[in-house]
Design a protein around this motif. Sequence first.
Motif, PDB file in Angstrom:
ATOM      1  N   VAL A 139       0.840  -1.207   0.000  1.00  0.00           N
ATOM      2  CA  VAL A 139       0.000   0.000   0.000  1.00  0.00           C
ATOM      3  C   VAL A 139       0.875   1.258   0.000  1.00  0.00           C
ATOM      4  O   VAL A 139       0.643   2.190  -0.775  1.00  0.00           O
ATOM      5  N   LEU A 140       1.888   1.298   0.848  1.00  0.00           N
ATOM      6  CA  LEU A 140       2.783   2.462   0.901  1.00  0.00           C
ATOM      7  C   LEU A 140       3.516   2.670  -0.429  1.00  0.00           C
ATOM      8  O   LEU A 140       3.640   3.799  -0.915  1.00  0.00           O
ATOM      9  N   LEU A 141       3.981   1.589  -1.028  1.00  0.00           N
ATOM     10  CA  LEU A 141       4.688   1.698  -2.299  1.00  0.00           C
ATOM     11  C   LEU A 141       3.738   2.097  -3.434  1.00  0.00           C
ATOM     12  O   LEU A 141       4.113   2.875  -4.313  1.00  0.00           O
ATOM     13  N   ALA A 142       2.514   1.589  -3.406  1.00  0.00           N
ATOM     14  CA  ALA A 142       1.535   1.945  -4.439  1.00  0.00           C
ATOM     15  C   ALA A 142       1.210   3.433  -4.372  1.00  0.00           C
ATOM     16  O   ALA A 142       1.147   4.119  -5.401  1.00  0.00           O
ATOM     17  N   VAL A 143       1.030   3.951  -3.163  1.00  0.00           N
ATOM     18  CA  VAL A 143       0.765   5.387  -2.993  1.00  0.00           C
ATOM     19  C   VAL A 143       1.967   6.199  -3.474  1.00  0.00           C
ATOM     20  O   VAL A 143       1.817   7.177  -4.219  1.00  0.00           O
ATOM     21  N   SER A 144       3.157   5.785  -3.075  1.00  0.00           N
ATOM     22  CA  SER A 144       4.371   6.509  -3.481  1.00  0.00           C
ATOM     23  C   SER A 144       4.540   6.528  -4.993  1.00  0.00           C
ATOM     24  O   SER A 144       4.860   7.565  -5.581  1.00  0.00           O
ATOM     25  N   MET A 145       4.309   5.394  -5.628  1.00  0.00           N
ATOM     26  CA  MET A 145       4.498   5.323  -7.076  1.00  0.00           C
ATOM     27  C   MET A 145       3.407   6.105  -7.811  1.00  0.00           C
ATOM     28  O   MET A 145       3.686   6.731  -8.840  1.00  0.00           O
ATOM     29  N   ALA A 146       2.190   6.100  -7.302  1.00  0.00           N
ATOM     30  CA  ALA A 146       1.121   6.889  -7.925  1.00  0.00           C
ATOM     31  C   ALA A 146       1.464   8.374  -7.864  1.00  0.00           C
ATOM     32  O   ALA A 146       1.278   9.112  -8.842  1.00  0.00           O
ATOM     33  N   ILE A 147       1.990   8.805  -6.731  1.00  0.00           N
ATOM     34  CA  ILE A 147       2.384  10.208  -6.594  1.00  0.00           C
ATOM     35  C   ILE A 147       3.567  10.518  -7.519  1.00  0.00           C
ATOM     36  O   ILE A 147       3.626  11.590  -8.119  1.00  0.00           O
ATOM     37  N   ALA A 148       4.479   9.565  -7.663  1.00  0.00           N
ATOM     38  CA  ALA A 148       5.608   9.773  -8.587  1.00  0.00           C
ATOM     39  C   ALA A 148       5.108   9.921 -10.022  1.00  0.00           C
ATOM     40  O   ALA A 148       5.550  10.820 -10.752  1.00  0.00           O
ATOM     41  N   TRP A 149       4.184   9.065 -10.438  1.00  0.00           N
ATOM     42  CA  TRP A 149       3.619   9.182 -11.785  1.00  0.00           C
ATOM     43  C   TRP A 149       2.843  10.490 -11.935  1.00  0.00           C
ATOM     44  O   TRP A 149       2.902  11.146 -12.971  1.00  0.00           O
ATOM     45  N   GLY A 150       2.132  10.869 -10.880  1.00  0.00           N
ATOM     46  CA  GLY A 150       1.439  12.155 -10.904  1.00  0.00           C
ATOM     47  C   GLY A 150       2.417  13.314 -10.994  1.00  0.00           C
ATOM     48  O   GLY A 150       2.191  14.286 -11.722  1.00  0.00           O
ATOM     49  N   GLY A 151       3.524  13.209 -10.267  1.00  0.00           N
ATOM     50  CA  GLY A 151       4.551  14.248 -10.331  1.00  0.00           C
ATOM     51  C   GLY A 151       5.134  14.383 -11.725  1.00  0.00           C
ATOM     52  O   GLY A 151       5.360  15.500 -12.215  1.00  0.00           O
ATOM     53  N   LEU A 152       5.349  13.250 -12.382  1.00  0.00           N
ATOM     54  CA  LEU A 152       5.845  13.281 -13.758  1.00  0.00           C
ATOM     55  C   LEU A 152       4.820  13.959 -14.666  1.00  0.00           C
ATOM     56  O   LEU A 152       5.172  14.809 -15.490  1.00  0.00           O
ATOM     57  N   GLY A 153       3.563  13.602 -14.505  1.00  0.00           N
ATOM     58  CA  GLY A 153       2.509  14.231 -15.298  1.00  0.00           C
ATOM     59  C   GLY A 153       2.412  15.721 -15.044  1.00  0.00           C
ATOM     60  O   GLY A 153       2.284  16.519 -15.984  1.00  0.00           O
ATOM     61  N   ALA A 154       2.494  16.115 -13.778  1.00  0.00           N
ATOM     62  CA  ALA A 154       2.428  17.537 -13.441  1.00  0.00           C
ATOM     63  C   ALA A 154       3.617  18.294 -14.024  1.00  0.00           C
ATOM     64  O   ALA A 154       3.472  19.419 -14.513  1.00  0.00           O
ATOM     65  N   LEU A 155       4.774  17.666 -13.980  1.00  0.00           N
ATOM     66  CA  LEU A 155       5.973  18.286 -14.549  1.00  0.00           C
ATOM     67  C   LEU A 155       5.816  18.489 -16.055  1.00  0.00           C
ATOM     68  O   LEU A 155       6.108  19.561 -16.586  1.00  0.00           O
ATOM     69  N   LEU A 156       5.338  17.465 -16.735  1.00  0.00           N
ATOM     70  CA  LEU A 156       5.132  17.577 -18.183  1.00  0.00           C
ATOM     71  C   LEU A 156       4.031  18.590 -18.517  1.00  0.00           C
ATOM     72  O   LEU A 156       4.069  19.236 -19.557  1.00  0.00           O
ATOM     73  N   GLY A 157       3.067  18.723 -17.626  1.00  0.00           N
ATOM     74  CA  GLY A 157       1.955  19.630 -17.884  1.00  0.00           C
ATOM     75  C   GLY A 157       2.184  21.052 -17.407  1.00  0.00           C
ATOM     76  O   GLY A 157       1.328  21.917 -17.591  1.00  0.00           O
ATOM     77  N   SER A 158       3.339  21.311 -16.807  1.00  0.00           N
ATOM     78  CA  SER A 158       3.584  22.646 -16.252  1.00  0.00           C
ATOM     79  C   SER A 158       3.650  23.721 -17.333  1.00  0.00           C
ATOM     80  O   SER A 158       3.405  24.883 -17.062  1.00  0.00           O
ATOM     81  N   GLN A 159       3.978  23.321 -18.542  1.00  0.00           N
ATOM     82  CA  GLN A 159       4.011  24.279 -19.652  1.00  0.00           C
ATOM     83  C   GLN A 159       3.036  23.796 -20.721  1.00  0.00           C
ATOM     84  O   GLN A 159       3.424  23.436 -21.831  1.00  0.00           O
TER      85      GLN A 159
END
Length: 190
Positions: A139-159
């Motif tokens: 559960v902890l790793l799934a949450v961490s990885m989902a946030i990491a994928w979200g962070g990647l998406g947010a980074l790509l979407g920043s511009q």
Amino acid sequence: MTYSAYVFAVLALLATPGPTNTLMGLAALRKGLRSTVELLPAELGGYLTTILPLTLLGAEIISKWPAVSVLVKAAAASWVLYLAAKLWTIGANVGRYDEITIRRVYFTTLLNPKALVFALVLLPPPTDERFLPKLGIFVLLAVSMAIAWGGLGALLGSQKTQTRLLLIQRVSSVWLAIVATTLILGIIRS
């Protein structure tokens, strides 16, 4: 399996691009990282809805009725193909942010082939004393990885630009079609 080997195996599988990771990244790309956090209960609910019954009964059911495995894989492949088509067709309407919903993330994760591997291969049986600690680690790793994928998406979407969003959405659609095709080929070969 030792705890360190288990953590490595779970992280490697969770980090792999797949249907749920694609949706989490796209949600953050379109609406920011907060959208990923809002979708976390749906992802965890989807995984646990598949994992818990399978750890209890899965191996026994599949050994008695091998067709169940084929049906689950076919349902997963169908859902991923549906997502690929949906992402492709909404590409022209990138401004609509209501497409990645809690329901879609839940069902995508519920049918995610990774859940089968977690339940039937990586987690010990529920009678094993390591089951609950390893489930907690998952559960902890799934949450961490989902946030990491979200962070990647947010980074790509920043511009953001409409063209860039459309391109990323279309690439994600093609990726999901490849995942679905791989699942279908696995069914045909078995």
